[in-house]
Design a protein around this motif. Structure first.
Motif, mmCIF file in Angstrom:
data_model
loop_
_atom_site.group_PDB
_atom_site.id
_atom_site.type_symbol
_atom_site.label_atom_id
_atom_site.label_comp_id
_atom_site.label_asym_id
_atom_site.label_seq_id
_atom_site.Cartn_x
_atom_site.Cartn_y
_atom_site.Cartn_z
ATOM 1 N N ALA A 144 42.802 39.351 -62.125
ATOM 2 C CA ALA A 144 42.878 40.117 -63.368
ATOM 3 C C ALA A 144 41.728 41.113 -63.461
ATOM 4 O O ALA A 144 41.917 42.270 -63.864
ATOM 5 C CB ALA A 144 42.871 39.178 -64.570
ATOM 6 N N GLY A 145 40.520 40.667 -63.081
ATOM 7 C CA GLY A 145 39.359 41.543 -63.137
ATOM 8 C C GLY A 145 39.491 42.731 -62.196
ATOM 9 O O GLY A 145 39.170 43.875 -62.549
ATOM 10 N N LEU A 146 39.975 42.472 -60.982
ATOM 11 C CA LEU A 146 40.156 43.553 -60.014
ATOM 12 C C LEU A 146 41.219 44.534 -60.482
ATOM 13 O O LEU A 146 41.080 45.756 -60.300
ATOM 14 C CB LEU A 146 40.535 42.969 -58.653
ATOM 15 N N TYR A 147 42.274 44.008 -61.093
ATOM 16 C CA TYR A 147 43.329 44.901 -61.573
ATOM 17 C C TYR A 147 42.815 45.780 -62.710
ATOM 18 O O TYR A 147 43.148 46.978 -62.777
ATOM 19 C CB TYR A 147 44.541 44.104 -62.037
ATOM 20 N N ARG A 148 41.976 45.219 -63.578
ATOM 21 C CA ARG A 148 41.397 46.021 -64.664
ATOM 22 C C ARG A 148 40.512 47.139 -64.102
ATOM 23 O O ARG A 148 40.518 48.270 -64.604
ATOM 24 C CB ARG A 148 40.589 45.123 -65.600
ATOM 25 N N LEU A 149 39.738 46.824 -63.054
ATOM 26 C CA LEU A 149 38.922 47.862 -62.415
ATOM 27 C C LEU A 149 39.816 48.945 -61.821
ATOM 28 O O LEU A 149 39.509 50.139 -61.905
ATOM 29 C CB LEU A 149 38.045 47.242 -61.328
ATOM 30 N N ALA A 150 40.918 48.518 -61.208
ATOM 31 C CA ALA A 150 41.847 49.478 -60.607
ATOM 32 C C ALA A 150 42.459 50.391 -61.659
ATOM 33 O O ALA A 150 42.669 51.586 -61.420
ATOM 34 C CB ALA A 150 42.946 48.732 -59.851
ATOM 35 N N GLN A 151 42.750 49.832 -62.835
ATOM 36 C CA GLN A 151 43.319 50.647 -63.909
ATOM 37 C C GLN A 151 42.375 51.777 -64.316
ATOM 38 O O GLN A 151 42.816 52.896 -64.596
ATOM 39 C CB GLN A 151 43.629 49.772 -65.123
ATOM 40 N N LYS A 152 41.092 51.490 -64.329
ATOM 41 C CA LYS A 152 40.117 52.513 -64.713
ATOM 42 C C LYS A 152 40.123 53.684 -63.741
ATOM 43 O O LYS A 152 39.825 54.824 -64.114
ATOM 44 C CB LYS A 152 38.712 51.898 -64.778
ATOM 45 N N GLU A 153 40.453 53.389 -62.483
ATOM 46 C CA GLU A 153 40.453 54.432 -61.454
ATOM 47 C C GLU A 153 41.846 54.997 -61.195
ATOM 48 O O GLU A 153 42.003 55.888 -60.363
ATOM 49 C CB GLU A 153 39.881 53.875 -60.146
ATOM 50 N N GLY A 154 42.866 54.469 -61.874
ATOM 51 C CA GLY A 154 44.222 54.955 -61.672
ATOM 52 C C GLY A 154 44.831 54.546 -60.345
ATOM 53 O O GLY A 154 45.698 55.244 -59.806
ATOM 54 N N ILE A 155 44.396 53.417 -59.802
ATOM 55 C CA ILE A 155 44.901 52.960 -58.491
ATOM 56 C C ILE A 155 45.551 51.578 -58.615
ATOM 57 O O ILE A 155 45.420 50.738 -57.732
ATOM 58 C CB ILE A 155 43.771 52.928 -57.433
ATOM 59 N N GLU A 156 46.256 51.372 -59.722
ATOM 60 C CA GLU A 156 46.884 50.064 -59.935
ATOM 61 C C GLU A 156 47.870 49.710 -58.816
ATOM 62 O O GLU A 156 47.883 48.580 -58.322
ATOM 63 C CB GLU A 156 47.634 50.032 -61.277
ATOM 64 N N SER A 157 48.693 50.677 -58.418
ATOM 65 C CA SER A 157 49.690 50.404 -57.384
ATOM 66 C C SER A 157 49.026 50.014 -56.069
ATOM 67 O O SER A 157 49.512 49.137 -55.345
ATOM 68 C CB SER A 157 50.591 51.621 -57.166
ATOM 69 N N THR A 158 47.917 50.678 -55.763
ATOM 70 C CA THR A 158 47.185 50.351 -54.541
ATOM 71 C C THR A 158 46.624 48.941 -54.614
ATOM 72 O O THR A 158 46.670 48.185 -53.636
ATOM 73 C CB THR A 158 46.037 51.353 -54.320
ATOM 74 N N MET A 159 46.090 48.583 -55.774
ATOM 75 C CA MET A 159 45.528 47.240 -55.937
ATOM 76 C C MET A 159 46.623 46.181 -55.823
ATOM 77 O O MET A 159 46.420 45.129 -55.198
ATOM 78 C CB MET A 159 44.814 47.127 -57.288
ATOM 79 N N ILE A 160 47.787 46.450 -56.413
ATOM 80 C CA ILE A 160 48.913 45.518 -56.285
ATOM 81 C C ILE A 160 49.283 45.362 -54.811
ATOM 82 O O ILE A 160 49.487 44.243 -54.317
ATOM 83 C CB ILE A 160 50.123 46.011 -57.102
ATOM 84 N N TRP A 161 49.343 46.494 -54.115
ATOM 85 C CA TRP A 161 49.692 46.472 -52.691
ATOM 86 C C TRP A 161 48.714 45.621 -51.889
ATOM 87 O O TRP A 161 49.115 44.762 -51.094
ATOM 88 C CB TRP A 161 49.702 47.905 -52.149
ATOM 89 N N VAL A 162 47.415 45.847 -52.100
ATOM 90 C CA VAL A 162 46.429 45.141 -51.275
ATOM 91 C C VAL A 162 46.350 43.655 -51.646
ATOM 92 O O VAL A 162 46.143 42.799 -50.783
ATOM 93 C CB VAL A 162 45.039 45.821 -51.360
ATOM 94 N N MET A 163 46.564 43.310 -52.932
ATOM 95 C CA MET A 163 46.572 41.897 -53.304
ATOM 96 C C MET A 163 47.763 41.177 -52.677
ATOM 97 O O MET A 163 47.644 40.021 -52.246
ATOM 98 C CB MET A 163 46.566 41.746 -54.827
#
Length: 794
Positions: A144-163
């Protein structure tokens, strides 16, 4: 393989060997002459002024209350901030990363400005996020914390992919390898590549370009990092046979020399399926790196990768029983592999090398490698690995020509401080901090007795210098580093996560078996007019391969959360599963979803008939109400409150199903779909949590938090169902895929698309996880439930 290409690769390796041999010779001369001793003693005398403090009586009693270990991660950061030590702690930690990972010179004003910006940003993050506080955000290193960080940078899809990728890799780590350590290394490499990319960004970069570069950095980091668990660690582990290792090594060598991954061929050995998976993943990773390589850095990338791989191979085949290795054979490969691993990171992102970068990085690598080998010497000895330390421990009393790696380590430190970094005071401070911290950590882990025994072997060549060092190990403070604290924290979290997952699965299986045993409906005697086929039909539906999530949630919250007795809530567990099964029977009818299978078997109306299915649904609904009347270990007022709440839930479920039916052929808004899914799915999750809370007389605020959790977990569950209907495996799901599209149903996928649906699911997941901070009891099971919801494949 093309002989010419092989010759060229070997020639480049020999050139790298020559450079390493020249460096090693210069270090050997400094060691033999002991020219490092006097300057380092002088350095330490100056350095210790900042690290050996006189304490007042009051401070004496406060010392040691907060340890810099993983158990006190958040408390330790708070303590550092409270005592005013956090700035220096972060400064030396970030400076070390710029020195080690980025190959920067610390005396550069630009580097110092970058370090300060990073320190300020990290301090702000650390001091404004503490997951031990109620209502705060989850740990930044949780999903959850990593996804929130990704949202701030606009890279949610990338974070989902790498998780999703890391999850898949972890699932394929074979026995004999450490899955948590592999996962940690992979995350570390990704973070390292991101750091390099961010450091190269211009301050005026647009938001869109920054997002694009971060996306590439994460994918590059994963692609490069994948080589550690699936090449380095795999070849070191006792997983592959000798023949398989030879095949695998030849495959990797061929790829690096030809710059092309060979097609999958017949595999000789028992690990064919594992290697097939790894081949596929590494091929995709390799192609991604290759596509993004710039012409001017591509050649350097492949050359450095070959040097790294070949030096690893040279080291890997060494035998600790061989008493005849020369010093050059022991040290030159580690100079090569330790420097090339960091040089690769710069070339993999196609970054230009600033002046002095190659010299600094090439010279620095052995320092870090010798520190790591010292820390791991007993593990390496146990595995029979040849490192300078294990070899010296075995043969120091038999071979007077062997170079003492501990003395070489301090020679390297002297060389770095005075010859590579030109006696820069900040560099001296950071390197000595790190060296003393490494010895302190080793002493703490091994214990004083074993530590002293080790030192009697490695420090015997220069007792006077060792006396100075050991005094620093005993007395010096403020030499710890954030990356070590974070490493320990991550390892603890990963191990804790695994334990919680194991407990979750064990609880699921154990409680599920218990529930299955008492679910069947008994025959109704005493002259009842109830026909037996309906009871048979009810039991047919109940016997299906159901998850039993709802009654399991109730059991966990009731028994583990609120301390209710197991026997007292059995009627409630039956009631929940009867109600849920009834809803599925109605949902599958031809007039509704017309589903052919449910829980891996034909649906009830297919096996019996529509009328029987309808009667069975009504029967189970009434049985659910009847079971609640058997909650006789609770006072009647509480049971009435529960039944009133239960009837409201049943009405809401009907409302949700009615909304679902009415929506057929219509395009719902996202708000309408959320509401419908809550009534269909989330409301049942809510009931599973709230009913035991009612029986336990829980506080209203707690029940509100549980309702919010259930709302978002329920919608996340439905979104995952929608995604599985598009992307799932029919054999795993136990039902056909594509039914939503066939029935023209409005789903999260039809509204948002696959990418948008995944983002929505993770948003609901994050809110659910954040809400658990408000629940004043152990929520490990609910956390794992939320993880299961978003990660399940059926």
């Amino acid at each position: 393989m093309n002989e010419e290409l092989l010759k060229n690769a070997d020639a480049r390796y020999r050139l790298a060997e020559q450079e390493a041999a020249h460096y090693f010779k210069s270090l050997s001369v400094q060691l033999m002459q002991k020219s490092y001793v006097a300057p380092l003693i002088k350095d330490i005398q100056s350095w210790k002024k900042n690290h050996i403090h006189q304490y007042s009586v009051l401070s004496f009693f406060s010392r040691g209350k907060v340890k810099s270990d993983s158990r006190g991660y958040h408390a330790y950061i708070q303590w550092l901030d409270y005592t005013g030590k956090l700035d220096n702690y972060l400064d030396r930690s970030i400076s070390y990363i710029y020195l080690r990972d980025l190959g920067k010179a610390l005396d550069s004003p630009d580097t110092q400005s970058s370090i300060q910006r990073t320190v300020d940003s990290l301090k702000n993050h650390l001091t404004h996020s503490n997951p031990t506080d109620r209502g705060s955000k989850p740990d930044a290193f949780s999903m959850a914390g990593l996804y929130r960080l990704a949202q701030k940078e606009g890279i949610e899809s990338t974070m989902i992919w790498v998780m999703e990728k890391i999850k898949t890799v972890s699932a394929h780590i074979p026995k004999g390898m450490d899955a948590e350590e592999a996962k940690r290394k992979l995350i570390k490499i990704i973070a390292g590549v991101i750091l390099h990319v961010v450091e190269e960004m211009d301050a005026r970069i647009s938001t869109e370009e920054r997002t694009r570069k971060l996306d590439e950095a994460i994918r590059l980091g994963y692609s490069y990092g994948l080589t550690y668990p699936f090449i380095d660690d795999l070849m070191d582990a006792n997983v592959l046979s000798d023949q398989e290792k030879k095949q695998y090594s030849d495959l990797i060598r061929f790829t690096l020399i030809t710059e092309s991954v060979p097609e999958w061929e017949e595999w000789t050995g028992k690990n064919a399926e594992l290697i097939r998976f790894i081949h596929s993943e590494l091929r995709d990773a390799f192609e991604y790196i290759k596509v993004l390589q710039q012409p001017e850095t591509s050649k350097r990338f492949f050359e450095q990768s070959y040097v790294f791989f070949n030096s690893q191979e040279v080291d890997r085949v060494k035998d600790l029983c061989n008493a005849n290795y020369t010093n050059e054979e022991l040290y030159i490969p580690i100079i090569l592999k330790s420097s090339s691993s960091r040089l690769i990171t710069r070339s993999v992102i196609s970054a230009p090398e600033d002046e002095g970068f190659h010299t600094r990085t090439f010279s620095y690598g052995i320092y870090n490698q010798l520190a790591d080998d010292f820390a791991d010497m007993f593990d390496d000895m146990k595995e029979g690995r040849v490192t300078p330390y294990t070899y010296y421990m075995n043969y120091h009393d038999k071979r007077s020509d062997l170079i003492n790696p501990f003395e070489l380590y301090w020679t390297v430190i002297f060389n770095l401080i005075h010859n590579v970094y030109h006696s820069d005071s900040k560099t001296r401070e950071v390197i000595l901090d790190r060296a003393i911290n490494g010895l302190k950590r080793f002493k703490k882990r091994m214990g004083t007795k074993k530590y002293n025994k080790v030192m009697s072997i490695f420090a015997s060549g220069n007792p006077g210098f060792n006396k100075v060092i050991q005094r620093m190990v005993r007395k010096a403070n403020d030499v710890d580093f954030f990356d070590k604290l974070l490493r320990d924290h991550m390892i603890t979290n990963l191990k804790s996560e695994r334990k919680e997952q194991e407990d979750f699965i064990d609880t699921i299986e154990t409680v599920r078996t218990q529930i299955n045993d008492f679910l069947p409906v008994s025959e109704i005697g005493n002259g009842s007019v109830m026909r037996e086929p309906v009871i048979d039909a009810a039991n047919y539906s109940l016997e299906g391969d159901g998850k039993r999530l709802r009654p399991i949630m109730t059991w966990v919250m009731g028994v583990n959360g609120y301390g209710l007795s197991e026997t007292s809530i059995v009627p409630l567990l039956r009631s929940l599963e009867y109600m849920h099964t009834a809803s599925l029977i109605f949902d599958d009818l031809p007039s509704q979803d017309n589903a052919p299978t449910r829980r891996g078997r034909p649906t009830l109306h297919q096996v019996y008939d529509i009328a029987t299915a309808e009667l069975t649904g009504l029967f189970l609904t009434q049985k659910a109400i009847e079971e609640q009347t058997f909650l006789d270990q609770f006072d009647s007022k509480t049971v009435i409150n529960l039944m009133r709440y239960s009837s409201q839930i049943a009405a809401d479920m009907c409302r949700g199903q009615e909304m679902d039916l009415d929506s057929r052929g219509k395009q719902l808004t996202l708000e309408q779909l959320n509401r419908m899914c809550f009534y269909k799915t989330g409301i049942a999750f809510e009931a599973s949590l709230i009913m035991p809370a009612i029986l336990a007389h829980a506080e209203e605020l707690e029940m509100e938090a549980l309702k919010i959790f259930a709302y978002h977990a329920g919608i996340a569950f439905q979104i995952k169902d929608d995604l599985l209907d598009v992307e799932g495996d029919q054999n795993v799901l136990g039902k056909p895929i594509g039914k939503d599209a066939e029935n023209n149903n409005t789903t999260f996928v039809s509204i948002l698309g696959i990418v948008g649906a995944k983002k929505a699911m993770w948003e609901h997941y994050c809110i659910a996880m954040e809400t658990l901070q408000e629940v004043p009891r152990n929520t490990a099971f609910l956390k794992q439930l939320a993880n299961y919801i978003v990660n399940r494949d059926h």
